[in-house]
Scaffold this active site. Structure first.
Site, PDB file in Angstrom:
ATOM      1  N   SER A 129       0.848  -1.193   0.000  1.00  0.00           N
ATOM      2  CA  SER A 129       0.000   0.000   0.000  1.00  0.00           C
ATOM      3  C   SER A 129       0.875   1.231   0.000  1.00  0.00           C
ATOM      4  CB  SER A 129      -0.909   0.022   1.230  1.00  0.00           C
ATOM      5  OG  SER A 129      -1.634   1.246   1.300  1.00  0.00           O
ATOM      6  N   TYR A 142      -2.080  -0.209  10.067  1.00  0.00           N
ATOM      7  CA  TYR A 142      -2.103  -0.584   8.651  1.00  0.00           C
ATOM      8  C   TYR A 142      -0.819  -0.141   7.961  1.00  0.00           C
ATOM      9  CZ  TYR A 142      -3.866  -1.173   3.893  1.00  0.00           C
ATOM     10  OH  TYR A 142      -4.031  -1.566   2.581  1.00  0.00           O
TER      11      TYR A 142
END
Length: 267
Positions: A129, A142
């Site tokens: 990501s 995250y």
């Protein structure tokens, strides 16, 4: 010979888009899902696999090798989102996120590497990501799990290069998928010192996903990487500003970049 591809988390979102794209290009595609019996619209086979369960990983990969005799490409796509003030995220949810986003892909790679070494060829693509390149407020866990996978890839890539195996990362920005629905949201606690800012940030994050790019862009990028005999170490896929934010982090002083993020999130 048509190459054999395994995609974890292939029943929806980015994984499904990649699988369908590669299937139409003539690849032998196997996807995975924790509950494949619930999926009735997949155009490629789905195997039962939970990346938190080492036995299920080994069983799925063994089944593919038994059927096809090889394993050419592994796409570590399965992952989950998580949001919240770090102080208010239950520790068990933090551990679960790392089990899924980091330790799961590691176990998949460990299970796939012996076959790839025997073939003297193979490609592993880890879907990370853009959030993994920076610590984002209310997305700390995250960012950390995806950033760790980026670094694992860098190291492992050097360890297996002599075996004819290539490993690379693809870091997407916001894409229009169902990730927000499956994401763990720490609850907005009434009266918490974080309540107002976290509630506003959470709403903005969900809106970014809803208005995100078409996941077919990721599918096309992954296809080009597979076709490339010498892939790069890192790829970023997203709108200009999301990718440019990584460049800014490299060139701006830390506190200037921090201020820019705080202004963006209205903190």
């Amino acid at each position: 010979m048509n190459r054999v591809v395994l995609i974890t988390g292939g029943s929806s979102g980015i994984g499904k888009s990649i699988g369908e794209f590669l299937h139409h290009k003539g690849f032998v595609v196997y996807g995975t899902s924790r509950n494949p019996e619930r999926i009735t619209n997949s155009i490629f086979p789905l195997l039962a696999l939970d990346v938190r369960d080492t036995t299920s990983i080994k069983t799925a990969i063994t089944e593919i090798i038994t059927i096809t005799g090889r394993l050419d490409v592994v796409i570590n796509n399965a992952g989950v989102g998580i949001t919240g003030p770090l102080e208010e995220i239950p520790t068990e949810e933090i551990k679960n996120n790392f089990e899924t986003n980091l330790f799961g892909p590691i176990q998949v790679m460990k299970a796939a590497l012996p076959q790839m070494r025997a073939q003297k060829s193979g490609l592993i693509i880890n879907i990370t990501s853009i959030a993994g390149y920076m610590g984002l407020p209310y997305r700390s866990v995250y960012s950390a799990s995806k950033g760790a996978l980026e670094l694992i890839t860098e190291a492992l890539r050097m360890e297996v290069k002599s075996f004819g195996i290539t490993i690379t990362n693809v870091a997407p920005g916001d894409f229009a998928t169902n990730i927000a629905a499956g994401r763990y949201h720490a609850p907005v606690i009434q009266g918490s010192d974080y309540e107002v800012v976290y509630k506003r940030t959470l709403q903005a994050m969900n809106e970014h996903v809803d208005s995100g790019s078409n996941p077919n862009e990721m599918a096309e990028e992954v296809y080009q990487i597979i076709q490339n005999p010498n892939p790069k170490i890192h790829y970023k896929v997203g709108v200009f500003m999301q990718k440019f934010s990584i460049v800014l982090k490299r060139i701006l002083p830390d506190k200037v970049y921090e201020k820019m993020l705080m202004n963006h999130y209205k903190i």
